[in-house]
Design a protein around this motif. Structure first.
Motif, PDB file in Angstrom:
ATOM      1  N   ASN A 347     -19.934 -12.872-133.213  1.00 50.32           N
ATOM      2  CA  ASN A 347     -20.976 -13.186-131.963  1.00 50.32           C
ATOM      3  C   ASN A 347     -20.712 -13.101-130.647  1.00 50.32           C
ATOM      4  OD1 ASN A 347     -23.017 -13.775-133.918  1.00 50.32           O
ATOM      5  ND2 ASN A 347     -22.026 -15.861-134.350  1.00 50.32           N
ATOM      6  N   PRO A 348     -19.878 -12.001-130.152  1.00 53.82           N
ATOM      7  CA  PRO A 348     -19.780 -11.614-128.808  1.00 53.82           C
ATOM      8  C   PRO A 348     -20.869 -11.519-127.824  1.00 53.82           C
ATOM      9  CG  PRO A 348     -19.672  -9.585-129.885  1.00 53.82           C
ATOM     10  CD  PRO A 348     -19.877 -10.502-130.842  1.00 53.82           C
ATOM     11  N   PRO A 349     -20.738 -11.632-126.177  1.00 52.58           N
ATOM     12  CA  PRO A 349     -21.941 -11.495-125.503  1.00 52.58           C
ATOM     13  C   PRO A 349     -22.643 -10.030-125.973  1.00 52.58           C
ATOM     14  CG  PRO A 349     -20.103 -12.474-124.494  1.00 52.58           C
ATOM     15  CD  PRO A 349     -19.428 -12.230-125.837  1.00 52.58           C
ATOM     16  N   ARG A 350     -23.877  -9.994-125.570  1.00 49.74           N
ATOM     17  CA  ARG A 350     -24.464  -8.519-125.747  1.00 49.74           C
ATOM     18  C   ARG A 350     -25.375  -8.598-124.669  1.00 49.74           C
ATOM     19  NH1 ARG A 350     -24.139  -7.150-131.367  1.00 49.74           N
ATOM     20  NH2 ARG A 350     -22.175  -8.093-132.157  1.00 49.74           N
ATOM     21  N   GLY A 351     -26.329  -7.818-124.734  1.00 54.74           N
ATOM     22  CA  GLY A 351     -27.045  -7.709-123.602  1.00 54.74           C
ATOM     23  C   GLY A 351     -26.737  -6.847-122.582  1.00 54.74           C
ATOM     24  N   TRP A 352     -26.962  -7.496-121.391  1.00 58.33           N
ATOM     25  CA  TRP A 352     -26.528  -6.986-119.974  1.00 58.33           C
ATOM     26  C   TRP A 352     -25.081  -6.991-119.795  1.00 58.33           C
ATOM     27  CZ3 TRP A 352     -29.689  -3.306-117.571  1.00 58.33           C
ATOM     28  CH2 TRP A 352     -30.965  -3.575-118.071  1.00 58.33           C
ATOM     29  N   GLU A 353     -24.370  -7.711-120.688  1.00 56.94           N
ATOM     30  CA  GLU A 353     -23.038  -7.990-120.266  1.00 56.94           C
ATOM     31  C   GLU A 353     -21.985  -6.925-121.241  1.00 56.94           C
ATOM     32  OE1 GLU A 353     -23.036 -11.557-122.334  1.00 56.94           O
ATOM     33  OE2 GLU A 353     -23.158 -12.815-120.566  1.00 56.94           O
ATOM     34  N   TYR A 354     -22.826  -6.008-122.075  1.00 55.90           N
ATOM     35  CA  TYR A 354     -22.191  -4.773-122.591  1.00 55.90           C
ATOM     36  C   TYR A 354     -23.076  -3.802-122.276  1.00 55.90           C
ATOM     37  CZ  TYR A 354     -20.516  -2.144-126.570  1.00 55.90           C
ATOM     38  OH  TYR A 354     -19.903  -0.969-127.360  1.00 55.90           O
ATOM     39  N   LEU A 355     -22.548  -2.623-121.661  1.00 55.39           N
ATOM     40  CA  LEU A 355     -23.419  -1.689-121.347  1.00 55.39           C
ATOM     41  C   LEU A 355     -22.746  -0.148-121.154  1.00 55.39           C
ATOM     42  CD1 LEU A 355     -25.181  -3.056-118.099  1.00 55.39           C
ATOM     43  CD2 LEU A 355     -26.141  -2.693-120.241  1.00 55.39           C
ATOM     44  N   PRO A 356     -22.318   0.029-122.402  1.00 56.72           N
ATOM     45  CA  PRO A 356     -21.768   1.258-122.422  1.00 56.72           C
ATOM     46  C   PRO A 356     -22.753   2.458-122.419  1.00 56.72           C
ATOM     47  CG  PRO A 356     -21.843   0.301-124.451  1.00 56.72           C
ATOM     48  CD  PRO A 356     -22.278  -0.673-123.520  1.00 56.72           C
ATOM     49  N   PHE A 357     -24.132   2.199-122.608  1.00 52.79           N
ATOM     50  CA  PHE A 357     -25.175   2.925-122.508  1.00 52.79           C
ATOM     51  C   PHE A 357     -26.211   2.619-121.664  1.00 52.79           C
ATOM     52  CE2 PHE A 357     -23.536   3.544-126.916  1.00 52.79           C
ATOM     53  CZ  PHE A 357     -23.147   4.762-126.975  1.00 52.79           C
ATOM     54  N   ASN A 358     -26.009   2.099-120.676  1.00 55.36           N
ATOM     55  CA  ASN A 358     -27.082   1.284-119.692  1.00 55.36           C
ATOM     56  C   ASN A 358     -28.081   0.486-120.469  1.00 55.36           C
ATOM     57  OD1 ASN A 358     -28.051   1.414-117.191  1.00 55.36           O
ATOM     58  ND2 ASN A 358     -27.511   3.361-116.612  1.00 55.36           N
ATOM     59  N   GLY A 359     -29.011   0.233-119.804  1.00 54.96           N
ATOM     60  CA  GLY A 359     -30.078  -0.653-120.532  1.00 54.96           C
ATOM     61  C   GLY A 359     -31.374  -0.372-119.953  1.00 54.96           C
ATOM     62  N   GLY A 360     -32.353  -1.143-120.491  1.00 56.01           N
ATOM     63  CA  GLY A 360     -33.479  -1.207-119.749  1.00 56.01           C
ATOM     64  C   GLY A 360     -34.331   0.250-119.910  1.00 56.01           C
ATOM     65  N   PRO A 361     -35.199   0.850-119.021  1.00 57.06           N
ATOM     66  CA  PRO A 361     -35.980   2.046-119.266  1.00 57.06           C
ATOM     67  C   PRO A 361     -35.232   2.910-118.919  1.00 57.06           C
ATOM     68  CG  PRO A 361     -37.101   0.345-117.807  1.00 57.06           C
ATOM     69  CD  PRO A 361     -35.757  -0.174-118.126  1.00 57.06           C
ATOM     70  N   ARG A 362     -34.052   2.809-118.388  1.00 55.78           N
ATOM     71  CA  ARG A 362     -32.910   4.039-118.294  1.00 55.78           C
ATOM     72  C   ARG A 362     -31.883   3.930-119.290  1.00 55.78           C
ATOM     73  NH1 ARG A 362     -33.773   1.903-113.097  1.00 55.78           N
ATOM     74  NH2 ARG A 362     -35.165   3.237-111.745  1.00 55.78           N
ATOM     75  N   ILE A 363     -31.926   3.401-120.482  1.00 56.62           N
ATOM     76  CA  ILE A 363     -31.147   3.409-121.409  1.00 56.62           C
ATOM     77  C   ILE A 363     -30.917   4.784-121.929  1.00 56.62           C
ATOM     78  CG2 ILE A 363     -32.650   3.023-123.490  1.00 56.62           C
ATOM     79  CD1 ILE A 363     -30.568   0.974-124.420  1.00 56.62           C
ATOM     80  N   CYS A 364     -29.800   4.958-122.343  1.00 56.41           N
ATOM     81  CA  CYS A 364     -29.485   6.410-122.656  1.00 56.41           C
ATOM     82  C   CYS A 364     -30.258   6.959-123.781  1.00 56.41           C
ATOM     83  CB  CYS A 364     -27.829   6.502-123.161  1.00 56.41           C
ATOM     84  SG  CYS A 364     -27.392   8.088-123.659  1.00 56.41           S
TER      85      CYS A 364
END
Length: 438
Positions: A347-364
């Motif tokens: 159960n590691p941190p997720r969401g905005w702490e892990y961004l190899p593909f960016n996030g939000g509306p600009r997610i890859c």
């Protein structure tokens, strides 16, 4: 920064600035304010504004790559032109154009394409353009001063190849025909270029969109694959555990198992953990920037405790270093710099702490496509070979990184792959030795 670009250490250099100063700090660059951050809350604030993987397409190109490896060939001594980059440019161009540029055929009997011009140099020209584009990005408003003939010639060669396919698509569209852009795809196969051409007749707009997706589809996946095998070659336990899972589900090249499908690939937990951990330590897009179009603020980083908002004025640039954020010990634990896929079962941190593909509306848009292509390639290579060795002279050397627009291994990765069905060494006994980069 220009000095660090030349040495291939820009990403690590920016990460060291955060260690010396803070998760969020400001400096000045060519008269512009540049705010650098590795705070997940700030990155989330910056961003608030799928392709279908074709296994048959992947299989053709991965099989060709394996054939190249079995013949003892290697693509190049240049990291960004190594075998994985030729694999991904071939698969990406077939998906995008309807016809592969045939880079892996350079080591076969022919180049299977009708394009006018030098296809053999397409991948290298693409790399050269990126090298200069990074320098132009760092030069900000003075980008125009970086425009040597080498850069212009590389651009021209890339444009010549892409323009060829664009013209074919537009001619086919106006002739009332379909599925005629390339020669290798059958009826009903999705071709990105044909979808673009159906909505516009502007050849430059189509070309720009194709190059945008090609950059994302080729370089990031090749970077991920290179990094996966960099870590696997240094972690025999992980290699063996991953291979047991893959062979247990799909068999190997001598004893086939279940058919490789999307559902079965996604059900292999360790096959998810290994790329996830690789993307954490060596994200293909390690640094990114946003430009403030109006006065605004970021939620944290200000004040003595560094937990107050900070003012961002119109024109300021905010850069964020995903590479450094993924290595924060306060987020990922004391072993944040260690390659340990098992952390993804904890159960590691997720969401905005892990961004190899960016996030939000600009997610890859190609996130799932990239992960499926990488997973398929890993499966096929581990089915073919059961022994992986680190071939570096310095067995404990850190990765030599090269930051263009996408992170790459500066000299490729040097590994040896064997199949134990034949003896290691000896004439005819070596299934594949990659003394040059993979």
């Amino acid at each position: 920064m220009m000095k660090e670009v030349q040495s291939g250490k820009l990403t690590v250099y920016i990460a060291s600035l955060h260690e010396a100063h803070a998760p969020t700090f400001k400096n000045t660059m060519f008269g512009n304010n540049l705010i650098s951050t590795i705070d997940p809350a700030n990155i989330k604030a910056l961003e608030l504004d799928g392709y279908i993987a074709d296994f048959a397409l992947f299989d053709r190109h991965v099989a060709r790559m394996i054939n190249v490896l079995l013949r003892g060939h290697s693509a190049s001594t240049s990291g960004s032109s190594s075998t994985f980059y030729l694999l991904t440019v071939d698969s990406a161009t077939e998906f995008l154009f309807g016809e592969s540029t045939g880079s892996l055929h350079t080591y076969g009997s022919h180049i299977a394409s009708t394009v006018v011009g030098s296809l053999a140099g397409f991948a290298e020209a693409f790399n050269t353009s990126q090298e200069y584009l990074l320098r132009r990005v760092l030069a900000q408003r003075f980008y125009w001063t970086i425009n040597p003939s080498k850069f212009r010639n590389a651009n021209a060669q890339v444009h010549e190849v892409v323009d060829h396919y664009v013209q074919l698509a537009l001619l086919s569209k106006h002739a009332g025909k379909t599925q005629k852009v390339g020669h290798g795809h059958g009826p009903g196969r999705y071709v990105f270029l044909e979808a673009l051409a159906s909505g516009t007749d502007d050849p430059k707009l189509i070309r720009d969109n194709l190059l945008n997706v090609l950059l994302a589809g080729r370089d990031t996946t090749a970077s991920l694959l290179s990094s996966v095998f960099f870590f696997l070659a240094r972690n025999a336990r992980v290699w063996e555990k991953l291979r047991r899972e893959i062979v247990g589900e799909f068999g190997d090249c001598h004893r086939p198992g279940n058919e490789i499908t999307h559902a079965r690939v996604k059900n292999l937990t360790y096959l998810r953990y290994v790329p996830n951990e690789t993307l954490r330590l060596l994200p293909p897009v390690p640094v990114n920037f946003r430009h403030a179009v109006k006065d605004t603020s970021l939620p944290v980083g200000g004040g003595q405790a560094r937990n107050a908002p900070i003012y961002i004025k119109k024109g300021d640039i905010v850069g964020y270093n995903v590479y450094a954020m993924h290595r924060r010990t306060d987020i990922w634990g004391a072993d944040a710099h260690v390659f340990r896929p098992e952390r993804w079962a904890e159960n590691p941190p997720r969401g905005w702490e892990y961004l190899p593909f960016n996030g939000g509306p600009r997610i890859c848009l190609g996130q799932q496509y990239a992960l499926i292509e990488a997973s398929y390639t890993i499966i096929r290579l581990l089915q073919e070979f059961d022994i992986l060795e680190n071939a570096e002279e310095d067995q404990f050397a850190e990765p030599r990184l090269q930051a263009n627009l996408v992170l790459a291994h500066r000299d490729g990765i040097h590994v040896r792959l064997y199949s134990s069905t034949t003896a290691k060494g000896g004439k005819g006994g070596l299934n594949a030795v990659l003394e040059k980069p993979l």
